[in-house]
Write a protein that holds these residues in place. Structure first.
Motif, PDB file in Angstrom:
ATOM      1  N   ASN A 195       1.085  -1.124  -0.072  1.00 14.08           N
ATOM      2  CA  ASN A 195       0.051   0.064   0.082  1.00 14.08           C
ATOM      3  C   ASN A 195       0.767   1.279  -0.065  1.00 14.08           C
ATOM      4  OD1 ASN A 195      -2.913  -1.021   0.305  1.00 14.08           O
ATOM      5  ND2 ASN A 195      -1.973  -1.981   1.884  1.00 14.08           N
ATOM      6  N   PRO A 196       1.007   2.211  -1.112  1.00 16.99           N
ATOM      7  CA  PRO A 196       1.857   3.105  -1.153  1.00 16.99           C
ATOM      8  C   PRO A 196       1.352   4.413  -0.442  1.00 16.99           C
ATOM      9  CG  PRO A 196       1.172   2.363  -3.397  1.00 16.99           C
ATOM     10  CD  PRO A 196       0.151   1.714  -2.361  1.00 16.99           C
ATOM     11  N   TRP A 197       2.434   4.710   0.302  1.00 20.20           N
ATOM     12  CA  TRP A 197       2.320   6.202   0.967  1.00 20.20           C
ATOM     13  C   TRP A 197       3.735   6.470   1.554  1.00 20.20           C
ATOM     14  CZ3 TRP A 197       2.409   6.943   6.685  1.00 20.20           C
ATOM     15  CH2 TRP A 197       2.817   5.680   7.396  1.00 20.20           C
ATOM     16  N   ASP A 198       3.771   7.807   1.783  1.00 20.60           N
ATOM     17  CA  ASP A 198       5.172   8.507   2.204  1.00 20.60           C
ATOM     18  C   ASP A 198       5.477   7.934   3.690  1.00 20.60           C
ATOM     19  OD1 ASP A 198       7.445   9.498   2.095  1.00 20.60           O
ATOM     20  OD2 ASP A 198       6.802  11.522   1.574  1.00 20.60           O
ATOM     21  N   VAL A 199       5.919   6.827   3.817  1.00 24.63           N
ATOM     22  CA  VAL A 199       6.310   6.479   5.397  1.00 24.63           C
ATOM     23  C   VAL A 199       7.153   7.114   5.791  1.00 24.63           C
ATOM     24  CG1 VAL A 199       6.892   4.473   6.852  1.00 24.63           C
ATOM     25  CG2 VAL A 199       5.222   4.150   4.735  1.00 24.63           C
ATOM     26  N   PRO A 200       7.230   7.872   6.706  1.00 29.68           N
ATOM     27  CA  PRO A 200       8.472   8.752   7.404  1.00 29.68           C
ATOM     28  C   PRO A 200       9.802   7.608   8.147  1.00 29.68           C
ATOM     29  CG  PRO A 200       6.624   8.661   8.992  1.00 29.68           C
ATOM     30  CD  PRO A 200       6.142   8.096   7.810  1.00 29.68           C
ATOM     31  N   ARG A 201      10.792   8.233   7.682  1.00 25.83           N
ATOM     32  CA  ARG A 201      11.749   7.461   8.834  1.00 25.83           C
ATOM     33  C   ARG A 201      11.508   7.528  10.345  1.00 25.83           C
ATOM     34  NH1 ARG A 201      16.077   7.028   5.162  1.00 25.83           N
ATOM     35  NH2 ARG A 201      16.116   8.270   3.319  1.00 25.83           N
ATOM     36  N   ALA A 202      11.777   6.627  10.827  1.00 29.42           N
ATOM     37  CA  ALA A 202      11.414   6.269  12.355  1.00 29.42           C
ATOM     38  C   ALA A 202      12.140   7.663  13.099  1.00 29.42           C
ATOM     39  CB  ALA A 202      12.041   5.067  12.938  1.00 29.42           C
ATOM     40  N   SER A 203      13.281   7.734  12.596  1.00 31.88           N
ATOM     41  CA  SER A 203      14.200   8.980  13.315  1.00 31.88           C
ATOM     42  C   SER A 203      13.825  10.152  12.970  1.00 31.88           C
ATOM     43  CB  SER A 203      15.733   8.891  12.844  1.00 31.88           C
ATOM     44  OG  SER A 203      15.852   8.991  11.589  1.00 31.88           O
ATOM     45  N   GLN A 204      12.844  10.403  11.955  1.00 32.94           N
ATOM     46  CA  GLN A 204      12.302  11.585  11.361  1.00 32.94           C
ATOM     47  C   GLN A 204      10.757  11.644  11.310  1.00 32.94           C
ATOM     48  OE1 GLN A 204      15.347  11.915   8.102  1.00 32.94           O
ATOM     49  NE2 GLN A 204      15.750  13.714   9.099  1.00 32.94           N
ATOM     50  N   PRO A 205      10.077  11.582  12.105  1.00 36.02           N
ATOM     51  CA  PRO A 205       8.686  11.447  11.936  1.00 36.02           C
ATOM     52  C   PRO A 205       8.032  12.930  11.562  1.00 36.02           C
ATOM     53  CG  PRO A 205       9.092  11.669  14.393  1.00 36.02           C
ATOM     54  CD  PRO A 205      10.427  11.455  13.620  1.00 36.02           C
ATOM     55  N   GLY A 206       7.292  12.545  10.482  1.00 37.58           N
ATOM     56  CA  GLY A 206       6.469  14.058  10.050  1.00 37.58           C
ATOM     57  C   GLY A 206       7.362  14.332   8.753  1.00 37.58           C
ATOM     58  N   ILE A 207       8.552  14.110   8.399  1.00 31.33           N
ATOM     59  CA  ILE A 207       9.266  14.636   7.636  1.00 31.33           C
ATOM     60  C   ILE A 207       9.220  13.499   6.221  1.00 31.33           C
ATOM     61  CG2 ILE A 207      11.492  15.349   6.693  1.00 31.33           C
ATOM     62  CD1 ILE A 207      12.449  15.786   9.659  1.00 31.33           C
ATOM     63  N   PRO A 208       8.641  14.435   4.958  1.00 34.64           N
ATOM     64  CA  PRO A 208       8.547  13.261   3.709  1.00 34.64           C
ATOM     65  C   PRO A 208       9.725  12.795   3.391  1.00 34.64           C
ATOM     66  CG  PRO A 208       7.548  15.603   3.512  1.00 34.64           C
ATOM     67  CD  PRO A 208       8.394  15.657   4.720  1.00 34.64           C
ATOM     68  N   VAL A 209       9.741  11.702   2.765  1.00 33.51           N
ATOM     69  CA  VAL A 209      11.016  10.985   2.385  1.00 33.51           C
ATOM     70  C   VAL A 209      10.891  10.983   0.750  1.00 33.51           C
ATOM     71  CG1 VAL A 209      12.195   8.701   2.353  1.00 33.51           C
ATOM     72  CG2 VAL A 209      11.227   9.715   4.525  1.00 33.51           C
ATOM     73  N   ARG A 210       9.884  10.908   0.157  1.00 29.67           N
ATOM     74  CA  ARG A 210       9.761  10.332  -1.134  1.00 29.67           C
ATOM     75  C   ARG A 210      10.271  11.790  -1.946  1.00 29.67           C
ATOM     76  NH1 ARG A 210       4.834   8.818  -1.527  1.00 29.67           N
ATOM     77  NH2 ARG A 210       3.588  10.549  -2.092  1.00 29.67           N
ATOM     78  N   ALA A 211      10.730  11.555  -3.014  1.00 30.97           N
ATOM     79  CA  ALA A 211      11.257  12.827  -3.730  1.00 30.97           C
ATOM     80  C   ALA A 211      10.099  13.482  -4.241  1.00 30.97           C
ATOM     81  CB  ALA A 211      11.885  12.460  -4.979  1.00 30.97           C
ATOM     82  N   ALA A 212      10.240  14.836  -4.171  1.00 34.52           N
ATOM     83  CA  ALA A 212       9.179  15.766  -4.725  1.00 34.52           C
ATOM     84  C   ALA A 212       8.869  15.591  -6.151  1.00 34.52           C
ATOM     85  CB  ALA A 212       9.775  17.513  -4.643  1.00 34.52           C
ATOM     86  N   GLY A 213       7.559  15.470  -6.277  1.00 40.44           N
ATOM     87  CA  GLY A 213       6.940  15.233  -7.924  1.00 40.44           C
ATOM     88  C   GLY A 213       6.852  13.730  -8.346  1.00 40.44           C
ATOM     89  N   VAL A 214       7.137  12.848  -7.219  1.00 43.99           N
ATOM     90  CA  VAL A 214       7.256  11.370  -7.742  1.00 43.99           C
ATOM     91  C   VAL A 214       5.925  10.879  -6.789  1.00 43.99           C
ATOM     92  CG1 VAL A 214       8.086   9.209  -7.295  1.00 43.99           C
ATOM     93  CG2 VAL A 214       9.677  11.155  -7.633  1.00 43.99           C
TER      94      VAL A 214
END
Length: 257
Positions: A218-237
């Protein structure tokens, strides 16, 4: 870590509740995006049962490092703790669900946890629940011996991949009806299909089948455990693009007894 086809690969392994092994091998670039495995287990009485929902019983699995997250999720306030079945059970009242209690059986490395609802939420009810199987905790995963009393109805393990999504893995032997009848896209290690959207506007889930496992992503922008709330996926993807790209880079996905 090992070299696979000229690329460095990283492998994560979990021992399942019935002592099988699940191995996920990905490009080394995804090493720091993976998370500890989580499990969902469901049993039915082996003899004398009528295979009704009421007879099913289930619990979740997680590393003991997830205890704090579980307590926070239910607004937990510790009520009591006691030794049981080779580990320790901790019971919490829930401020978010006043008619429920959350309890976890804790081993050295992993925990089994579940919600309990009134009136079957007393210490005796919780103790009986976690004493139905014999737990054995290992660094690779938590296993259970049913002594022939119960049979597995569902065993699924989930991996959250930062910037990609949540991937649930099940044994192919018990999931034949999950696989579409039409041809999918052939990836490096298995066949990939797009599934129907669960709701309007939701990202399209993907399914991959290997020789021994079936994975639903199930696709979604899962945050890194060490950085909750910060997007990981590259912009525009798009979420689906990131998920599909990840599945095509999997080197191995095995579920073996």
């Amino acid at each position: 870590m090992r070299e696979q086809g000229g690329l460095m690969a990283y492998s994560t392994v979990v021992r399942t509740i019935d002592s099988s092994l699940v191995e996920l091998e990905v490009d080394d670039s995804f090493k720091n995006r993976l998370s500890p495995w989580l499990g969902h287990i469901r049993y039915m009485p082996k003899y004398g049962g009528r295979e009704t929902t009421a007879e099913m019983w289930a619990f979740e699995l997680a590393p003991i490092s997830s205890l704090g997250s579980g307590v926070f999720a239910v607004g937990g306030r510790e009520r009591e703790r006691f030794k049981l079945n080779g580990g320790e059970v901790i019971v919490y009242d829930s401020s978010k669900l006043p008619d429920a209690r959350w309890a976890a059986w804790m081993g050295p490395w992993h925990m089994a946890h579940a919600m309990f609802y009134a009136p079957a939420w007393q210490s005796s009810d919780i103790a009986e629940f976690f004493n139905r199987v014999k737990f054995t905790d290992t660094p690779e995963g938590l296993t259970a011996d049913t002594a022939g009393r119960f049979e597995l109805q569902l065993t699924a393990y989930t991996q959250h991949i930062a910037g990609v999504g949540s991937m649930q893995v099940e044994p192919k032997a018990s999931s034949p009806n999950r696989i579409p009848s039409w041809r999918g896209l052939q990836g490096r290690t298995g066949e990939i299909w797009r599934l129907a959207q669960e709701s309007a506007g939701a990202a399209t889930p993907l399914l991959m089948a290997t020789q021994t496992a079936v994975a639903t992503l199930n696709p979604w922008d899962v945050p890194r455990a060490s950085q909750p709330g910060i997007p990981v996926r590259a912009a525009g993807v798009r979420a689906e693009e990131s998920a599909a790209s990840f599945l095509t880079t999997i080197h191995r996905l095995d579920w073996r007894a």
